[in-house]
Write an enzyme that holds these catalytic residues in place. Structure first.
Site, PDB file in Angstrom:
ATOM      1  N   GLY A  66      42.210  45.029  30.729  1.00  0.00           N
ATOM      2  CA  GLY A  66      42.589  45.567  32.022  1.00  0.00           C
ATOM      3  C   GLY A  66      43.839  44.932  32.585  1.00  0.00           C
ATOM      4  O   GLY A  66      44.698  44.469  31.847  1.00  0.00           O
ATOM      5  N   SER A  67      43.866  44.870  33.884  1.00  0.00           N
ATOM      6  CA  SER A  67      45.094  44.512  34.571  1.00  0.00           C
ATOM      7  C   SER A  67      44.994  43.164  35.263  1.00  0.00           C
ATOM      8  O   SER A  67      44.034  42.423  35.106  1.00  0.00           O
ATOM      9  CB  SER A  67      45.405  45.590  35.610  1.00  0.00           C
ATOM     10  OG  SER A  67      44.417  45.561  36.619  1.00  0.00           O
ATOM     11  N   SER A  68      45.975  42.904  36.088  1.00  0.00           N
ATOM     12  CA  SER A  68      46.051  41.639  36.816  1.00  0.00           C
ATOM     13  C   SER A  68      44.931  41.480  37.834  1.00  0.00           C
ATOM     14  O   SER A  68      44.752  40.398  38.389  1.00  0.00           O
ATOM     15  CB  SER A  68      47.406  41.514  37.507  1.00  0.00           C
ATOM     16  OG  SER A  68      47.589  42.587  38.413  1.00  0.00           O
ATOM     17  N   THR A  69      44.152  42.519  38.068  1.00  0.00           N
ATOM     18  CA  THR A  69      43.017  42.370  38.986  1.00  0.00           C
ATOM     19  C   THR A  69      41.975  41.409  38.428  1.00  0.00           C
ATOM     20  O   THR A  69      41.167  40.876  39.195  1.00  0.00           O
ATOM     21  CB  THR A  69      42.381  43.734  39.303  1.00  0.00           C
ATOM     22  OG1 THR A  69      42.059  44.375  38.073  1.00  0.00           O
ATOM     23  CG2 THR A  69      43.323  44.606  40.120  1.00  0.00           C
ATOM     24  N   THR A  70      42.005  41.148  37.124  1.00  0.00           N
ATOM     25  CA  THR A  70      41.149  40.113  36.541  1.00  0.00           C
ATOM     26  C   THR A  70      41.369  38.799  37.287  1.00  0.00           C
ATOM     27  O   THR A  70      40.419  38.091  37.610  1.00  0.00           O
ATOM     28  CB  THR A  70      41.457  39.936  35.042  1.00  0.00           C
ATOM     29  OG1 THR A  70      40.872  41.028  34.335  1.00  0.00           O
ATOM     30  CG2 THR A  70      40.896  38.640  34.485  1.00  0.00           C
TER      31      THR A  70
END
Length: 142
Positions: A66-70
């Site tokens: 996924g993305s930087s929301t991790t």
């Protein structure tokens, strides 16, 4: 090793020491929608660890998905003290590293982050627990 311990060595990405049960997966995890920062539970129903609680464990993943929301989700888990004690990956994961570094700065704590080679990663599947000290992983029985 004279004490009979099984040990592996990894690359320290974020230093520290940790002890925890091994929670192992061969598939990446998306923390956004896949990890509940309030409880430390893995909520991605399609993931092999769905329903498991990762808080306080040594979470062994090949990488994140996924993305930087991790970074945001893991940072919130660090704030709430529901993050894993250690994160062990097959390579450096920039999103996990960023969350750990910011967690250290903002809250004075974060999971240890270690990356290991493929062979070491696979061998962790059979470990019930681990002690992480300065990049050395020592097998620990529960």
């Amino acid at each position: 090793m004279s004490d009979g311990s099984v040990r592996l060595h990894g690359q320290v990405v974020v230093a520290g020491n940790a002890v925890g049960a091994v929670l192992y997966a061969t598939q990446p995890l998306s923390f956004w929608g896949g990890y509940d920062a309030a409880s430390g539970r893995i909520t991605d129903t399609h993931h092999s660890l769905a329903g498991e609680t990762a808080a306080g464990t040594a979470l062994v993943l090949p990488a994140t998905r996924g993305s930087s929301t991790t970074t945001a989700v893991l940072l919130e888990a660090i704030r709430r003290e529901t993050a894993p004690a250690a994160l062990i990956t097959r390579g450096v994961d920039a999103f996990l590293a960023l969350a750990c570094v910011v967690g250290q700065e903002m809250y004075g704590r974060s999971p240890v982050l270690i990356c290991v080679c493929e062979d070491a990663f696979r061998s962790l599947a059979d470990w019930p627990g681990v002690v992480v000290e300065e990049g050395t992983l020592t097998r620990r029985e529960r």
